[in-house]
Design a protein around this motif. Structure first.
Motif, PDB file in Angstrom:
ATOM      1  N   ASP A  82       7.047 -12.408 -32.726  1.00 55.26           N
ATOM      2  CA  ASP A  82       6.316 -11.380 -33.551  1.00 55.26           C
ATOM      3  C   ASP A  82       7.174 -10.077 -32.930  1.00 55.26           C
ATOM      4  O   ASP A  82       7.542 -10.084 -31.798  1.00 55.26           O
ATOM      5  CB  ASP A  82       5.097 -11.402 -33.546  1.00 55.26           C
ATOM      6  N   ARG A 180       9.838  -3.473 -38.354  1.00 59.66           N
ATOM      7  CA  ARG A 180       9.044  -4.493 -38.801  1.00 59.66           C
ATOM      8  C   ARG A 180       9.739  -5.899 -38.439  1.00 59.66           C
ATOM      9  O   ARG A 180       9.253  -7.070 -39.068  1.00 59.66           O
ATOM     10  CB  ARG A 180       9.290  -4.350 -40.395  1.00 59.66           C
ATOM     11  N   ARG A 181      11.091  -5.814 -38.185  1.00 62.54           N
ATOM     12  CA  ARG A 181      11.863  -7.060 -37.951  1.00 62.54           C
ATOM     13  C   ARG A 181      12.775  -6.888 -36.617  1.00 62.54           C
ATOM     14  O   ARG A 181      13.419  -5.919 -36.565  1.00 62.54           O
ATOM     15  CB  ARG A 181      12.697  -7.668 -38.944  1.00 62.54           C
ATOM     16  N   GLU A 183      15.482  -9.011 -34.601  1.00 60.79           N
ATOM     17  CA  GLU A 183      16.579  -9.889 -34.768  1.00 60.79           C
ATOM     18  C   GLU A 183      17.147 -10.206 -33.221  1.00 60.79           C
ATOM     19  O   GLU A 183      17.752  -9.089 -32.659  1.00 60.79           O
ATOM     20  CB  GLU A 183      17.836  -9.552 -35.626  1.00 60.79           C
TER      21      GLU A 183
END
Length: 242
Positions: A82, A180-181, A183
């Motif tokens: 996360d 939010r993300r 990678e």
């Protein structure tokens, strides 16, 4: 000089493989002459490699007694499933994080992050260079690049010189657009001269390098970074929910 370092790296890799396949914690290794014969290198090379592995805590050497495989040191499991601060991940594992060194500077945008950030190679960007320690041992070296401004807001990442301020927290406050993300792409690497200096490991020590990109909910890239991790101190864990 480069040829000698390559030979040492190769011998260290061979000896690590030998220890991993034939020996357990507490086992005594063969003497230097036997190891030199098995690895097809000189005794001087074996002696130097054994010294490197002893410095890392892989082996214990006692004069007049021998060389033994050490019990592996406890490694800190860190979840990267996360978008959470590295500081908080380490703390959640019951260990103490610290920022051993940190610097913020303006620099030319490297080619590998220019496309990600929507910039031209060489455009000015912020570089944030941080060295994290776990329980006093250097564990992760992080180099992030950020645009000078996002959405018309100028960025000032100087707060990241403190462990109390994390990249994700900083970007959420400075841009109004939380990450939010994240990678992340991993690669196994051997320590080069920079890694030796920053992480305190021998040349050729196995490390994991991760390239990380942080995106907003609208898929706008806010930062591009490289994380080099000592996996003898930290273990990286990914959990997928079905």
């Amino acid at each position: 000089m480069a040829r000698r370092e390559t030979a040492l790296q190769a011998a260290q890799i061979q000896l690590r493989e030998l220890i991993g396949s034939e020996f357990q914690s507490g086992d005594k290794l063969p003497n230097e002459r036997e190891l030199a014969d098995r690895l097809a290198v000189s005794r001087a090379t074996v002696r130097e490699v054994l010294g490197q592995l002893a410095a890392e805590g892989v082996l214990t050497r006692t004069w007049g007694v021998g060389t033994f495989v050490r019990e592996p040191a406890e490694r800190v499991p860190v979840s990267i499933s996360d978008v959470t601060a590295l500081r908080d991940r380490i703390t959640a594992s019951g260990h103490s994080p610290a920022l051993q060194d940190a610097a913020v500077s303006r620099t030319a945008c490297p080619d590998d992050c220019a496309k990600v950030l929507g910039l031209t190679p060489g455009d000015p960007v912020w570089r944030v260079d941080r060295l994290f320690a776990v329980d006093g041992v250097a564990a992760a070296w992080i180099r992030d690049h950020l645009p000078l401004s996002v959405g018309g807001r100028d960025l000032d990442p100087s707060g990241l010189l403190s462990i109390d301020h994390d990249m994700f927290e900083f970007l959420a406050g400075a841009t109004g657009m939380p990450v939010r993300r994240a990678e992340i792409e991993f690669a196994a690497v051997l320590a080069d001269e920079e890694s030796v200096e920053r992480l305190g490991v021998p040349l050729g020590h196995p490390l994991v390098n991760a390239t990380q990109i942080g995106y907003t909910a609208e898929e706008l890239a806010l930062f591009h970074g490289h994380i080099t991790v000592r996996t003898d101190v930290l273990t990286l864990r990914i959990t997928r929910a079905g």
